[in-house]
Design an enzyme around this catalytic site. Sequence first.
Site, PDB file in Angstrom:
ATOM      1  N   LYS A   1      -1.176  -1.311  -4.167  1.00  0.00           N
ATOM      2  CA  LYS A   1      -2.313  -0.282  -4.372  1.00  0.00           C
ATOM      3  C   LYS A   1      -1.472   1.110  -4.215  1.00  0.00           C
ATOM      4  O   LYS A   1      -0.881   1.316  -3.276  1.00  0.00           O
ATOM      5  CB  LYS A   1      -3.200  -0.359  -3.250  1.00  0.00           C
ATOM      6  CG  LYS A   1      -4.462   0.632  -3.415  1.00  0.00           C
ATOM      7  CD  LYS A   1      -4.813   1.416  -2.086  1.00  0.00           C
ATOM      8  CE  LYS A   1      -5.753   2.606  -2.370  1.00  0.00           C
ATOM      9  NZ  LYS A   1      -6.237   3.330  -1.208  1.00  0.00           N
TER      10      LYS A   1
ATOM     11  N   VAL B   1      -8.768   1.419  -6.981  1.00  0.00           N
ATOM     12  CA  VAL B   1      -9.286   1.308  -5.520  1.00  0.00           C
ATOM     13  C   VAL B   1      -9.731   2.894  -5.014  1.00  0.00           C
ATOM     14  O   VAL B   1      -9.051   3.434  -4.353  1.00  0.00           O
ATOM     15  CB  VAL B   1      -8.053   0.824  -4.621  1.00  0.00           C
ATOM     16  CG1 VAL B   1      -8.861   0.711  -3.182  1.00  0.00           C
ATOM     17  CG2 VAL B   1      -7.420  -0.398  -5.091  1.00  0.00           C
TER      18      VAL B   1
ATOM     19  N   TYR C   1       0.642  -1.111  -0.108  1.00  0.00           N
ATOM     20  CA  TYR C   1      -0.015  -0.002  -0.044  1.00  0.00           C
ATOM     21  C   TYR C   1       0.951   1.197   0.122  1.00  0.00           C
ATOM     22  O   TYR C   1       1.501   1.590   0.983  1.00  0.00           O
ATOM     23  CB  TYR C   1      -0.911   0.106   1.190  1.00  0.00           C
ATOM     24  CG  TYR C   1      -2.111   0.747   1.283  1.00  0.00           C
ATOM     25  CD1 TYR C   1      -2.279   1.956   0.278  1.00  0.00           C
ATOM     26  CD2 TYR C   1      -2.830   1.044   2.492  1.00  0.00           C
ATOM     27  CE1 TYR C   1      -3.232   2.782   0.727  1.00  0.00           C
ATOM     28  CE2 TYR C   1      -3.827   1.961   2.661  1.00  0.00           C
ATOM     29  CZ  TYR C   1      -3.918   2.682   1.710  1.00  0.00           C
ATOM     30  OH  TYR C   1      -4.998   3.622   1.720  1.00  0.00           O
TER      31      TYR C   1
END
Lengths: 310, 310, 310, 310
Positions: B169, B213, B141
């Site tokens: 992400k 996302v 992330y």
Amino acid sequence: MSPQTTTPLFTGVVPPVVTPRTAEGELDLAGVEAVVEHLIQGGVTGLFPLGSSGETPYLTQTERDEVLRAVVSANAGRVPLLVGANDQTVDRVVDEAKKVLAIGADAIVATSPYYAISDAAEVKAHFRALAAAVDVPVLAYDIPVRTHYKLPMQLVAELAAEGTLSGVKDSSGDDVSFRQLRLLTRGVEGFSLFTGHEVVCDGAMLSGADGIVPGLGNVDPAGYRRLYDAAVEGRWADAQAEQDRLTRLFRIVDVPNGRVSPGAAGLGAFKTALVELGVFASNRMAAPMLSLNDEEAAAIRTILETEGLL
Amino acid sequence: MSPQTTTPLFTGVVPPVVTPRTAEGELDLAGVEAVVEHLIQGGVTGLFPLGSSGETPYLTQTERDEVLRAVVSANAGRVPLLVGANDQTVDRVVDEAKKVLAIGADAIVATSPYYAISDAAEVKAHFRALAAAVDVPVLAYDIPVRTHYKLPMQLVAELAAEGTLSGVKDSSGDDVSFRQLRLLTRGVEGFSLFTGHEVVCDGAMLSGADGIVPGLGNVDPAGYRRLYDAAVEGRWADAQAEQDRLTRLFRIVDVPNGRVSPGAAGLGAFKTALVELGVFASNRMAAPMLSLNDEEAAAIRTILETEGLL
Amino acid sequence: MSPQTTTPLFTGVVPPVVTPRTAEGELDLAGVEAVVEHLIQGGVTGLFPLGSSGETPYLTQTERDEVLRAVVSANAGRVPLLVGANDQTVDRVVDEAKKVLAIGADAIVATSPYYAISDAAEVKAHFRALAAAVDVPVLAYDIPVRTHYKLPMQLVAELAAEGTLSGVKDSSGDDVSFRQLRLLTRGVEGFSLFTGHEVVCDGAMLSGADGIVPGLGNVDPAGYRRLYDAAVEGRWADAQAEQDRLTRLFRIVDVPNGRVSPGAAGLGAFKTALVELGVFASNRMAAPMLSLNDEEAAAIRTILETEGLL
Amino acid sequence: MSPQTTTPLFTGVVPPVVTPRTAEGELDLAGVEAVVEHLIQGGVTGLFPLGSSGETPYLTQTERDEVLRAVVSANAGRVPLLVGANDQTVDRVVDEAKKVLAIGADAIVATSPYYAISDAAEVKAHFRALAAAVDVPVLAYDIPVRTHYKLPMQLVAELAAEGTLSGVKDSSGDDVSFRQLRLLTRGVEGFSLFTGHEVVCDGAMLSGADGIVPGLGNVDPAGYRRLYDAAVEGRWADAQAEQDRLTRLFRIVDVPNGRVSPGAAGLGAFKTALVELGVFASNRMAAPMLSLNDEEAAAIRTILETEGLL
């Protein structure tokens, strides 16, 4: 100095206690007791366990409890324990604070929110909620290199005046703000202003600090106590000379010179020095930080010898 | 597009699930179930609970468990759950990861260390230790606005090639790095590259993203699904038009205009929109974040109407 | 795309022109003429001399004049010249602007103040004073990596609507702001939105850019023109393929890998490529920047061959 | 203090001279002469014209010359003139330096490159080229809030030891680096270490500073001279009391409280105070900076009265 008519709750030298590990990487609880004894024998006036210098970000919840229990046991009530309650946001900090209070903390040291993206209003609410949830003094831990938020001096002064904050540990390096915060909190009964500096403590005392929280104080607590006493007694040339010596000693943190991360360099140097001084059995760091190697240890030994610690 | 001969593990629209509270400030677990249903009905291909948009930094350990249990229950195995394991350093992240895996996570999403001050070598060791400790895919992330560390593309490519990371992400906003990372990971079987963008998703798909996302996907999951499908099918003018509409919709986050913190503005707007859409009963934020007021709710309602959601 | 009912003043591919030097370090004015011809033959629709890629910060006042005169002469009116007027604050920028207008600029490109510490109100006054002082279009140059100030999109939109700014060259890398700025300036007659990207130009065009100002366009102007044409004609898969190729070509800037400064690495790679392509006689940089060495030149030659330029 | 066996070239109080304007916005050369006289009467040991406090970033080339000529004329050789040669890169700085030397500078004060993106090697080359081009002492001006580059202490120490740099004006606020730089340059003959602090000058002197360059020194030169003398004579309690008073005086810079830019607030407060003290006829700022208004002037007058200047 301008007249200081109030009495701070805490004063003196209150080092952030480093956390030793065995050569295998396990917590070394005997080492925790050894460093506490080393510090108290060196004349410290308090201890700050579970601060950044304690590798607290790397400790699991269980490990944090174990470390603090060992500190409480070794201290045996001799000096006050200002204990870090370190987490992202206030509900989590309160959980942490209640836990360390149950183990034996005398005061809570907490940062502003991190990872979370806040503003001044939320930071005020954060400290107010924390202070409301505990019945011991709360000190703010101002460390923007980690939180990426500098506590504004007016905000701290407001929280001090209303009784939310009982003090600050200022690791911001912003000595202009520090001086002005001192003037802003002159009349606040009990408020305790600590610098996190290692190499400008004499200047911080001249600015009106009540005490010092030096990571390097793990290595040379007696030196910092001499510096503090000289400052309090107005022997500024003595304070300056002691600070100059400690500044040269601080160069142990430059020894790894980029081989390890910035976080590992300073704490690794302190741990390595404590091995050389016979306090720790190993200079092992919490994973994934690298430990200092033999060559680096030799360089640190040389500095310790030059500066009169060996 | 350059030939993409591999199949990513995860694709499509995987929103970070927001966490509702009652007007009194308690977790609203019925609301969690409602938003999960809203998202799945909107066509999302996965869910990302316990991300930043879920106010995870503000959730106590107990609350995190409760939220994830509610998501698992509501999802009932329909889409994969990529779950955040959010803490400062790797031993703590592993503890968190094991807990969420026990509750029902299909993959772990974890940041690089924060509050701790690391370097590239420690970040590699961090992700390797995490991947070794769990038996599900690990996605990085990348959110430097919170961690204050941008994951270097070469570091991610190396961890991808060796099988440590199954995806990223990317919430860094660094689209130059994103494009180059896509080229660097072209041949890595299963590697899934997600953008955290809300308003440049069409461009990210053109750069080779496998999925999106978007926090705003909580409000308009169907819109993001249409954008994604158009891109995958090469209907770029359709993707662009959908993205332009969603960009105008995104202006709901500007409504508070400094009255609340940056963290509270975006999530507060999403929650307020979900109240207007009938999914949530309250737009209450986790303390100490302020909630949006009636005037702000009215402004958001107007935008929802203009952009065809009401 | 949303309907674009206005006609931008400038469109297409407008590279920032690099400034060659002889092996001895003198300005190479014949080289300036050669690169102008190379660019126009490659299909560029305008030129941007005295930008950052022209090593303008390193040019003395006299050298700036000489470079611009050579560009004007070589161009001979074929394409519009958007010329940098680079200095710290507005009175100095106006002096610079008047000088380049006298030499032959068709439009002025200027940053917000730097070294000076401003705020939004001063930045507005800065651009208004500049626009009032000249009678050609003024474009803002948004390059926070150098000015340390990101032009807020609302500020730009306001200056566009009132006629102060005729366009922006956006080198901020903030593609979220870029997309939103495009929507905010949709109806402003003549306003020209350029991206400074080299590797996400396809995405920027999908976001609604009117043109591209790529430093790498010095090396492969024809490639960027193909990318631009494909985007304008809605052939997005072609645009994407061309961008992927140019992204691989852009890796020439990674060749020095820390041996020279960040500023010298990119421009040094462009100059070295232009030597390999036969446009320049030397890749010498302005002092004190280091030039790329033979080993680096060989690595760049290999990339040029792989990507079809040799 | 550790023995300081060398004699610094420059010592004492050397304020950066502010630049007055008439109410109509023109340079006020009579005002320049007035402030020079005010400073010399106050006991300063040198003057630093064309620094940031002189609004130098806002002065055209012509204005810079006029200001410096007025300073030279008013000074009439009484104190040394350390003059700023302010531009982006070294060739331009050399042009500037030669010009101010022709007018009457005794030493050159120059920053590292700005706007240009450099590295340590280029910064070394920058100062070496400057020092080679002039035959007066060169002092580095370390002001990262403007240049966005902190001069590393090892780099400065190296340039000092080799004779390139004769001193530093440290406006970085990094007192840890300052203390260590002092120890690193202990044996360098002539090297002069100045702090740019206004409110921690006593601490800087305790750290071993040779002098002070306080912007607030324009308002109260005699106060800074008393502070400096007390420190040099080891009367630290006197230095501290004087510094505390000056710290309270410094609060004049907080008066605008966000109404004007950060750059305009401090300098505007100094100019306004100089109007109240009868030295200047107007507090007008260089455009586009806003000047302080009557209400703010009244608040500043109150502070001046409280701190004994009126």
